[in-house]
Scaffold this motif. Structure first.
Motif, PDB file in Angstrom:
ATOM      1  N   SER A 199       1.006  -1.388   0.024  1.00 39.22           N
ATOM      2  CA  SER A 199       0.312   0.191   0.281  1.00 39.22           C
ATOM      3  C   SER A 199       0.880   1.279   0.165  1.00 39.22           C
ATOM      4  O   SER A 199       2.618   1.069   0.273  1.00 39.22           O
ATOM      5  CB  SER A 199      -1.047  -0.135   1.214  1.00 39.22           C
ATOM      6  OG  SER A 199      -0.014   0.290   2.720  1.00 39.22           O
ATOM      7  N   PHE A 200       0.362   2.301  -0.200  1.00 40.39           N
ATOM      8  CA  PHE A 200       0.956   4.060  -0.524  1.00 40.39           C
ATOM      9  C   PHE A 200       1.417   4.115   1.034  1.00 40.39           C
ATOM     10  O   PHE A 200       2.764   4.555   1.081  1.00 40.39           O
ATOM     11  CB  PHE A 200       0.182   4.780  -1.017  1.00 40.39           C
ATOM     12  CG  PHE A 200       0.298   5.754  -0.831  1.00 40.39           C
ATOM     13  CD1 PHE A 200       1.733   6.900  -1.682  1.00 40.39           C
ATOM     14  CD2 PHE A 200       0.255   6.956   0.769  1.00 40.39           C
ATOM     15  CE1 PHE A 200       2.171   7.946  -1.428  1.00 40.39           C
ATOM     16  CE2 PHE A 200       1.135   8.311   0.495  1.00 40.39           C
ATOM     17  CZ  PHE A 200       1.858   8.763  -0.747  1.00 40.39           C
ATOM     18  N   GLU A 201       0.863   3.992   2.430  1.00 35.58           N
ATOM     19  CA  GLU A 201       1.149   3.998   3.872  1.00 35.58           C
ATOM     20  C   GLU A 201       2.344   3.241   3.401  1.00 35.58           C
ATOM     21  O   GLU A 201       3.362   4.125   4.397  1.00 35.58           O
ATOM     22  CB  GLU A 201       0.369   3.808   3.934  1.00 35.58           C
ATOM     23  CG  GLU A 201      -0.183   4.732   4.272  1.00 35.58           C
ATOM     24  CD  GLU A 201      -2.329   4.413   5.410  1.00 35.58           C
ATOM     25  OE1 GLU A 201      -1.691   3.605   6.128  1.00 35.58           O
ATOM     26  OE2 GLU A 201      -2.832   5.088   5.106  1.00 35.58           O
ATOM     27  N   THR A 202       2.274   1.860   3.498  1.00 31.10           N
ATOM     28  CA  THR A 202       4.018   0.722   3.522  1.00 31.10           C
ATOM     29  C   THR A 202       5.301   1.595   3.086  1.00 31.10           C
ATOM     30  O   THR A 202       5.907   1.408   3.339  1.00 31.10           O
ATOM     31  CB  THR A 202       3.639  -0.433   3.226  1.00 31.10           C
ATOM     32  OG1 THR A 202       1.972  -0.679   3.879  1.00 31.10           O
ATOM     33  CG2 THR A 202       4.689  -1.654   3.522  1.00 31.10           C
ATOM     34  N   THR A 203       4.071   1.848   1.568  1.00 31.93           N
ATOM     35  CA  THR A 203       6.095   1.999   0.973  1.00 31.93           C
ATOM     36  C   THR A 203       6.562   3.366   0.945  1.00 31.93           C
ATOM     37  O   THR A 203       7.155   3.724   1.595  1.00 31.93           O
ATOM     38  CB  THR A 203       5.089   2.878  -0.380  1.00 31.93           C
ATOM     39  OG1 THR A 203       4.612   1.308  -1.409  1.00 31.93           O
ATOM     40  CG2 THR A 203       5.980   3.191  -1.224  1.00 31.93           C
ATOM     41  N   ALA A 204       5.763   5.098   2.042  1.00 35.56           N
ATOM     42  CA  ALA A 204       5.618   5.755   2.211  1.00 35.56           C
ATOM     43  C   ALA A 204       6.992   5.351   4.189  1.00 35.56           C
ATOM     44  O   ALA A 204       7.921   6.656   3.976  1.00 35.56           O
ATOM     45  CB  ALA A 204       4.988   6.780   3.017  1.00 35.56           C
ATOM     46  N   LEU A 205       6.596   4.585   4.681  1.00 33.05           N
ATOM     47  CA  LEU A 205       6.881   4.127   5.543  1.00 33.05           C
ATOM     48  C   LEU A 205       8.135   3.399   5.667  1.00 33.05           C
ATOM     49  O   LEU A 205       9.171   4.262   6.537  1.00 33.05           O
ATOM     50  CB  LEU A 205       6.332   3.511   6.707  1.00 33.05           C
ATOM     51  CG  LEU A 205       6.280   2.919   7.993  1.00 33.05           C
ATOM     52  CD1 LEU A 205       6.678   4.240   8.978  1.00 33.05           C
ATOM     53  CD2 LEU A 205       5.846   1.770   8.456  1.00 33.05           C
ATOM     54  N   THR A 212      10.439   6.349   3.931  1.00 30.76           N
ATOM     55  CA  THR A 212      11.374   7.620   5.402  1.00 30.76           C
ATOM     56  C   THR A 212      12.188   6.615   6.158  1.00 30.76           C
ATOM     57  O   THR A 212      13.364   7.530   6.202  1.00 30.76           O
ATOM     58  CB  THR A 212       9.526   7.530   6.522  1.00 30.76           C
ATOM     59  OG1 THR A 212       8.049   8.232   5.352  1.00 30.76           O
ATOM     60  CG2 THR A 212      10.383   8.539   7.363  1.00 30.76           C
TER      61      THR A 212
END
Length: 172
Positions: free
Chosen positions: A2-8, A11
């Motif tokens: 997901s987008f949130e996992t990729t962003a995390l 980071t």
């Protein structure tokens, strides 16, 4: 993913890279602060002064050697101040190549084309001052970063500053 996992994940990768950069910078700063100090450069105090016949050190009294360069702006300031120090010690203005043009007082001798003296005295940068004691040994060898540094060397050599030697606050 997901987008949130990729962003995390991105980071965390950015944080790891940032930590590596910071640790590299800390290592460089540590290396620079542990490097040679200006007091560790040049001849050590107590060393017999080389080429006394070339610098024409005054027998029985201290002699101040000023290593200067015509292309150095601070050297011009230090040299002009040295020209005005009538009560100073015997002074030798030493140049590797061409000297700064001037009419020196009796206590100042200009020695042009003396690159070998720069090597013999291990001069790291100009302006640089060396005090040769009455015994023919180096008493002090250090950078002269300002007119105030020259005044310190002159008084250390046993000379006196001229009466109107009020320092400009910008030279401190």
């Amino acid at each position: 993913m997901s987008f949130e996992t990729t962003a995390l994940l991105l980071t965390w990768v950015a944080l790891v890279l940032l930590a590596l950069v910071v640790s590299g910078l800390v290592r460089q700063v540590h290396h620079l602060t542990r490097g040679p100090r200006s007091r560790d450069l040049g001849l050590r105090a107590g060393t017999p002064a080389p080429a006394l016949d070339v610098v024409r050190a005054e027998p029985g009294e201290a002699t101040l050697l000023l290593f200067l360069n015509e292309d150095c702006p601070v050297c011009h300031d230090v040299f002009q101040e040295a020209l005005g120090l009538r009560g100073g010690p015997a002074t030798r203005a030493i140049f590797a190549e061409e000297p700064i043009g001037a009419d020196p007082p009796a206590n100042l001798t200009i020695l042009p084309h003396q690159a070998e003296l720069f090597t013999a005295y291990q001069v790291p940068a100009t302006p640089y001052g060396v005090i040769i004691g009455a015994d023919g040994r180096v008493r002090t060898a250090e950078p002269v970063g300002s007119i105030r540094g020259l005044h310190t060397l002159v008084t250390d050599a046993g000379g006196r500053l001229h009466d109107d030697a009020e320092l400009d606050p910008s030279t401190r």
